[in-house]
Design a protein around this motif. Structure first.
Motif: not given
Length: 151
Positions: A10-11, A68, A106-108, A110, A124-125, A137
Motif C-alpha cells: 500500500r502507498s 515513512y 509517497e512511501v510503500t 514493499e 520504497r519512497s 526513489t
C-alpha cells in the motif's frame, strides 16, 4: 507485536511536501562534512549547470524519512521506533535535488521478512517534484526493535 502485513504494497503519501531550501542543503552538507561548492554556493552550482544549490545524494533520505516515519509511529503498523536499526539505503536518481524544489514523497512498505528473529522491512519512497515528475526513489531497509522478553 508483529508488523501488520496488510500495509505491504500500500502507498502512503507524506502529509506535507518537503520544501528544499538553500539553508537545508547547506546544513545537510555540513552535517555530513562535505564542503563541495555546489552544495554551498549558488554560483558554483550554476557554473556546474544546475539551477541552484545541489543537494548531496543522501539528502533524499531526509525526504524519504519524513514519509515513512509516521508509519513507524503508527501502532497499527506494529513496527515502532525505539530500538529500530537502519540496515541499508539505496538511491535511484532521475535528476539531482536542487534548492527550490518542492518534493512530494509517497512511501510503500514493499518487503517484510525476518532477520535474527526480528522483523525487517524495506520501504520504497518515490520522490516527485511539484509537477509530479519523478526525481528519485529511495529504498530504506530497517530492522524492527527487539521484542521485549516476557517476565
Amino acid at each position: 507485536m508483529a508488523v501488520n502485513r496488510a500495509y505491504l504494497g500500500r502507498s502512503f503519501p507524506a502529509a506535507e511536501p518537503y520544501e528544499v531550501t538553500r539553508a537545508a542543503v547547506r546544513a545537510f552538507a555540513d552535517a555530513i562534512g562535505d564542503p563541495h561548492p555546489v552544495y554551498h554556493r549558488p554560483e558554483a552550482a550554476r557554473e556546474a549547470g544546475h539551477p541552484d544549490l545541489v543537494a548531496p545524494p543522501t539528502f533524499a533520505a531526509l525526504v524519504a524519512g519524513n514519509a515513512y516515519w509516521p508509519l513507524l509511529e503508527d501502532p497499527a503498523f506494529g513496527f515502532g521506533t525505539e530500538g529500530t536499526v537502519h540496515l541499508a539505503q539505496r538511491f535511484e536518481y532521475v535528476r539531482p535535488i536542487h534548492a527550490g524544489d518542492t518534493l512530494r514523497a509517497e512511501v510503500t512498505p514493499e518487503t517484510l521478512d525476518t532477520q535474527a528473529g526480528r522483523d525487517r522491512v524495506v520501504f520504497r519512497s518515490l520522490l516527485r517534484d511539484a509537477r509530479g515528475a519523478p526525481v528519485a526513489t529511495v529504498l530504506t531497509t530497517l530492522l524492527a526493535p527487539e521484542a521485549a522478553s516476557a517476565p
